[in-house]
Structures are given as structure tokens and as C-alpha cells.
Design a protein around this motif. Structure first.
Motif, short mmCIF file in Angstrom:
data_model
loop_
_atom_site.label_atom_id
_atom_site.label_comp_id
_atom_site.label_asym_id
_atom_site.label_seq_id
_atom_site.Cartn_x
_atom_site.Cartn_y
_atom_site.Cartn_z
N HIS A 173 9.13 9.36 3.22
CA HIS A 173 9.33 9.37 1.77
C HIS A 173 10.57 8.52 1.45
O HIS A 173 11.58 8.60 2.15
CB HIS A 173 9.56 10.79 1.26
N TRP A 218 5.18 5.74 2.30
CA TRP A 218 4.47 4.82 3.16
C TRP A 218 5.04 4.94 4.57
O TRP A 218 6.15 5.41 4.76
CB TRP A 218 4.54 3.37 2.66
N TYR A 263 8.39 7.53 -3.19
CA TYR A 263 7.42 6.54 -2.73
C TYR A 263 7.12 6.87 -1.27
O TYR A 263 8.03 7.12 -0.49
CB TYR A 263 7.99 5.13 -2.87
N HIS A 297 0.80 -1.22 0.00
CA HIS A 297 0.00 0.00 0.00
C HIS A 297 0.84 1.27 0.00
O HIS A 297 0.57 2.20 0.75
CB HIS A 297 -0.93 -0.01 1.22
N TYR A 298 1.83 1.33 -0.85
CA TYR A 298 2.63 2.56 -0.95
C TYR A 298 1.97 3.51 -1.95
O TYR A 298 1.15 3.10 -2.76
CB TYR A 298 4.07 2.26 -1.36
N LYS A 299 2.33 4.78 -1.87
CA LYS A 299 1.81 5.78 -2.81
C LYS A 299 2.98 6.44 -3.52
O LYS A 299 4.02 6.70 -2.91
CB LYS A 299 1.00 6.85 -2.07
N ILE A 300 2.79 6.74 -4.79
CA ILE A 300 3.81 7.46 -5.56
C ILE A 300 3.49 8.94 -5.48
O ILE A 300 2.38 9.36 -5.76
CB ILE A 300 3.83 6.98 -7.02
N VAL A 301 4.48 9.72 -5.07
CA VAL A 301 4.32 11.16 -4.88
C VAL A 301 5.37 11.87 -5.72
O VAL A 301 6.52 11.45 -5.78
CB VAL A 301 4.51 11.54 -3.39
#
Length: 70
Positions: free
Chosen positions: A57, A53, A51, A39-43
Motif C-alpha cells: 500500500h 500495487w 494506492y 495498473h495500480y488500484k485505489i483502495v
């Protein structure tokens, strides 16, 4: 005349050298995470991809993911 040239040479040599003779550097403690969680997010920050989570960062490297300060 000769003493003034010698005196000038000595003063020049003393002013041209640095006060620091040895600088010790320590390697940074870096933790490499091999695999990102599901459940990581790309920012994107300033055009660079990070990335996100667990409140941190991360930047992707060849060996895995490394924590960075954004």
C-alpha cells in the motif's frame, strides 16, 4: 532545622530529574517512488485513500508515493 531543609531540597532535586539524559533518534529510511505504475488500484481504508500495487500500500505525497503499513 537548617539541615533538614537542605536535605529535603537535595532529595527533591534528585527525584525531579529524569534518568534519561540523551535520546538518539535515527531518520527513517523512506523510499519515494516518483511515478505510479499503470495498473495500480485505489483502495479506501478507514476513509483514507491508498494506492495498491506490487503487494504494498502506498500513500501519495508531494514528492511521490511512499510505502505505508495499513
Amino acid at each position: 532545622m537548617r539541615t533538614s531543609v537542605i536535605l529535603f531540597s537535595v532529595l527533591f532535586m534528585l527525584s525531579a530529574t529524569s534518568c534519561a539524559t540523551y535520546v538518539e533518534t535515527r531518520p527513517a529510511k523512506v523510499t519515494v517512488i516518483k511515478k505510479a505504475p499503470k495498473h495500480y488500484k485505489i483502495v479506501r481504508v478507514k476513509g483514507k485513500r491508498y494506492y495498491f500495487w506490487n503487494g504494498n500500500h502506498y500513500r501519495k505525497t508531494r514528492k511521490g508515493f511512499v510505502i505505508v503499513r495499513v
